[in-house]
Scaffold this motif. Sequence first.
Motif, PDB file in Angstrom:
ATOM      1  N   LYS A  92      30.498 -29.886 -22.459  1.00  0.00           N
ATOM      2  CA  LYS A  92      29.519 -29.552 -23.784  1.00  0.00           C
ATOM      3  C   LYS A  92      29.907 -30.495 -24.661  1.00  0.00           C
ATOM      4  N   ARG A  93      28.695 -30.754 -25.659  1.00  0.00           N
ATOM      5  CA  ARG A  93      28.929 -31.443 -26.894  1.00  0.00           C
ATOM      6  C   ARG A  93      28.781 -30.311 -28.003  1.00  0.00           C
ATOM      7  N   TYR A  94      29.427 -30.877 -29.181  1.00  0.00           N
ATOM      8  CA  TYR A  94      29.259 -29.861 -30.427  1.00  0.00           C
ATOM      9  C   TYR A  94      28.804 -30.742 -31.393  1.00  0.00           C
ATOM     10  N   ALA A  95      28.303 -30.213 -32.420  1.00  0.00           N
ATOM     11  CA  ALA A  95      27.892 -30.770 -33.731  1.00  0.00           C
ATOM     12  C   ALA A  95      27.850 -29.854 -34.861  1.00  0.00           C
ATOM     13  N   SER A  96      28.046 -30.178 -36.144  1.00  0.00           N
ATOM     14  CA  SER A  96      27.835 -29.330 -37.328  1.00  0.00           C
ATOM     15  C   SER A  96      27.295 -30.115 -38.575  1.00  0.00           C
ATOM     16  N   TYR A  97      26.610 -29.430 -39.211  1.00  0.00           N
ATOM     17  CA  TYR A  97      25.918 -30.020 -40.255  1.00  0.00           C
ATOM     18  C   TYR A  97      25.863 -29.113 -41.613  1.00  0.00           C
ATOM     19  N   VAL A  98      26.083 -29.672 -42.573  1.00  0.00           N
ATOM     20  CA  VAL A  98      25.781 -29.238 -43.961  1.00  0.00           C
ATOM     21  C   VAL A  98      24.683 -29.612 -44.640  1.00  0.00           C
ATOM     22  N   VAL A  99      23.578 -29.068 -44.617  1.00  0.00           N
ATOM     23  CA  VAL A  99      22.076 -29.485 -45.074  1.00  0.00           C
ATOM     24  C   VAL A  99      21.871 -28.815 -46.635  1.00  0.00           C
ATOM     25  N   GLU A 137      27.212 -38.107 -23.149  1.00  0.00           N
ATOM     26  CA  GLU A 137      26.333 -37.360 -22.315  1.00  0.00           C
ATOM     27  C   GLU A 137      27.016 -36.186 -21.675  1.00  0.00           C
ATOM     28  N   TYR A 138      26.081 -35.145 -21.277  1.00  0.00           N
ATOM     29  CA  TYR A 138      26.688 -33.856 -20.692  1.00  0.00           C
ATOM     30  C   TYR A 138      26.879 -34.130 -19.336  1.00  0.00           C
ATOM     31  N   THR A 139      28.446 -33.729 -19.078  1.00  0.00           N
ATOM     32  CA  THR A 139      28.973 -33.959 -17.624  1.00  0.00           C
ATOM     33  C   THR A 139      29.768 -32.628 -17.487  1.00  0.00           C
ATOM     34  N   GLU A 140      29.817 -32.172 -16.410  1.00  0.00           N
ATOM     35  CA  GLU A 140      30.497 -31.029 -15.978  1.00  0.00           C
ATOM     36  C   GLU A 140      31.753 -30.942 -16.117  1.00  0.00           C
ATOM     37  N   ASP A 141      32.426 -32.359 -15.673  1.00  0.00           N
ATOM     38  CA  ASP A 141      33.830 -32.592 -15.845  1.00  0.00           C
ATOM     39  C   ASP A 141      34.637 -33.304 -17.082  1.00  0.00           C
ATOM     40  N   SER A 142      33.607 -33.234 -18.021  1.00  0.00           N
ATOM     41  CA  SER A 142      34.110 -33.786 -19.402  1.00  0.00           C
ATOM     42  C   SER A 142      35.457 -32.956 -19.994  1.00  0.00           C
ATOM     43  N   TRP A 143      36.097 -33.808 -20.835  1.00  0.00           N
ATOM     44  CA  TRP A 143      36.955 -33.382 -21.517  1.00  0.00           C
ATOM     45  C   TRP A 143      36.662 -32.146 -22.339  1.00  0.00           C
ATOM     46  N   TYR A 144      35.629 -31.999 -22.928  1.00  0.00           N
ATOM     47  CA  TYR A 144      35.122 -30.925 -23.786  1.00  0.00           C
ATOM     48  C   TYR A 144      34.082 -29.740 -22.905  1.00  0.00           C
ATOM     49  N   ASP A 145      34.775 -29.408 -21.439  1.00  0.00           N
ATOM     50  CA  ASP A 145      34.383 -28.518 -20.671  1.00  0.00           C
ATOM     51  C   ASP A 145      32.747 -28.535 -20.498  1.00  0.00           C
ATOM     52  N   LYS A 187      19.653 -27.352 -25.581  1.00  0.00           N
ATOM     53  CA  LYS A 187      20.110 -28.132 -24.211  1.00  0.00           C
ATOM     54  C   LYS A 187      20.021 -29.640 -24.415  1.00  0.00           C
ATOM     55  N   ASP A 188      19.395 -30.027 -25.662  1.00  0.00           N
ATOM     56  CA  ASP A 188      19.293 -31.380 -25.858  1.00  0.00           C
ATOM     57  C   ASP A 188      19.917 -31.618 -27.347  1.00  0.00           C
ATOM     58  N   LEU A 189      21.393 -31.976 -27.396  1.00  0.00           N
ATOM     59  CA  LEU A 189      21.895 -32.142 -28.828  1.00  0.00           C
ATOM     60  C   LEU A 189      20.957 -33.239 -29.775  1.00  0.00           C
ATOM     61  N   ASP A 190      20.895 -34.570 -28.776  1.00  0.00           N
ATOM     62  CA  ASP A 190      20.195 -35.640 -29.507  1.00  0.00           C
ATOM     63  C   ASP A 190      18.795 -35.291 -30.028  1.00  0.00           C
ATOM     64  N   SER A 229      28.767 -34.059 -38.303  1.00  0.00           N
ATOM     65  CA  SER A 229      29.901 -34.400 -37.207  1.00  0.00           C
ATOM     66  C   SER A 229      29.651 -34.046 -35.827  1.00  0.00           C
ATOM     67  N   LYS A 230      29.999 -35.104 -34.900  1.00  0.00           N
ATOM     68  CA  LYS A 230      29.814 -34.528 -33.589  1.00  0.00           C
ATOM     69  C   LYS A 230      30.861 -34.664 -32.690  1.00  0.00           C
ATOM     70  N   ASP A 231      31.144 -34.063 -31.856  1.00  0.00           N
ATOM     71  CA  ASP A 231      32.457 -34.025 -30.970  1.00  0.00           C
ATOM     72  C   ASP A 231      31.832 -33.895 -29.394  1.00  0.00           C
ATOM     73  N   GLY A 232      32.709 -34.754 -28.526  1.00  0.00           N
ATOM     74  CA  GLY A 232      32.166 -34.587 -27.043  1.00  0.00           C
ATOM     75  C   GLY A 232      31.856 -35.734 -26.572  1.00  0.00           C
ATOM     76  N   PRO A 233      31.478 -35.860 -25.326  1.00  0.00           N
ATOM     77  CA  PRO A 233      31.161 -37.134 -24.521  1.00  0.00           C
ATOM     78  C   PRO A 233      29.654 -37.515 -24.904  1.00  0.00           C
TER      79      PRO A 233
END
Length: 296
Positions: free
Chosen positions: A63-70, A53-61, A23-26, A47-51
């Motif tokens: 939502k924000r996305y992230a991926s990690y290789v740790v 801040e979380y918004t209902e009408d953002s281009w990413y529906d 619920k809190d990507l940051d 990597s991170k994708d999306g706006p």
Amino acid sequence: MIDTSASTERKLVVTLNYTIETKDLDALDASILEETKKLGGYIESSSKDGPKEYTEDSWYDGKRYASYVVRIPSEKLDAFATALEGESNVTNKSTNTEDITLQYIDTDSRRQSLREEETRLTEMLKKAETVDEMIQIENALADVRSSLKDLETQIRTFDNQVDYSTVNISVTETKEYTVQKEEKTFPERIREGFADSVEELSRHVEDLAVGLVSNLPMILYWIVILFVIILLIRLFLAILVAIFASRDWKEKRKAKKRARKEKRAQKKQAKKTEKVLEKKEEEKLLHQEDSKGANS
């Protein structure tokens, strides 16, 4: 939890794959970085994708996305997994363990052989007496050292893969976590499957009824077209039958006429034949009478 105790004896490459929600990507991003650093690991890529801040009408529906290789030290993998699962909602998790012990032993054996050959060639180079011998030995030594360098690189890669487990993390930021379904019992699965089947059948019948009613004008149109086509075909067949019947009648009539002609011709021929026979009989009788008169 992941058992990595055997990794010190065998060469095991362990990979964890996570699909999680937060619920809190940051905050999660900071936590992953902090936990990785604390355990002595490192972030290989992220990597991170999306706006921002979380918004209902953002281009990413919204939502924000992230991926990690740790990369985490293998003996501390369980601690990292526990921390990650405690701070997120895990929707999918898988583990892959590859045993590279035989590959490692084979590569290390070839490395030892090349080291021995390098030592032997070095000693031979010291004892070389001619320039040609020195050149040949130096060329062989260069080839051995090149192959040895490749094998040592491969060994270091193996060591890194074994010492540091890989954790692939795919993160989705969302307002509400996905509810994980509990494993159902066999009777519950049967009841749910039957209910789904009945519901699917009901929807199918509904869709069929709606389709029939909504397409009724077109259905009636095609019924009329089909009826007209059938009538035309029947009319065409009737005409063909009439034509062929008329031809047959004419042929029969002609045949009858030919038969009558042939019959009349046969009668005439019979009469002629009869007259010829009668004439011959009369001539025979006259000849007999003339013979009797001459004898008397």
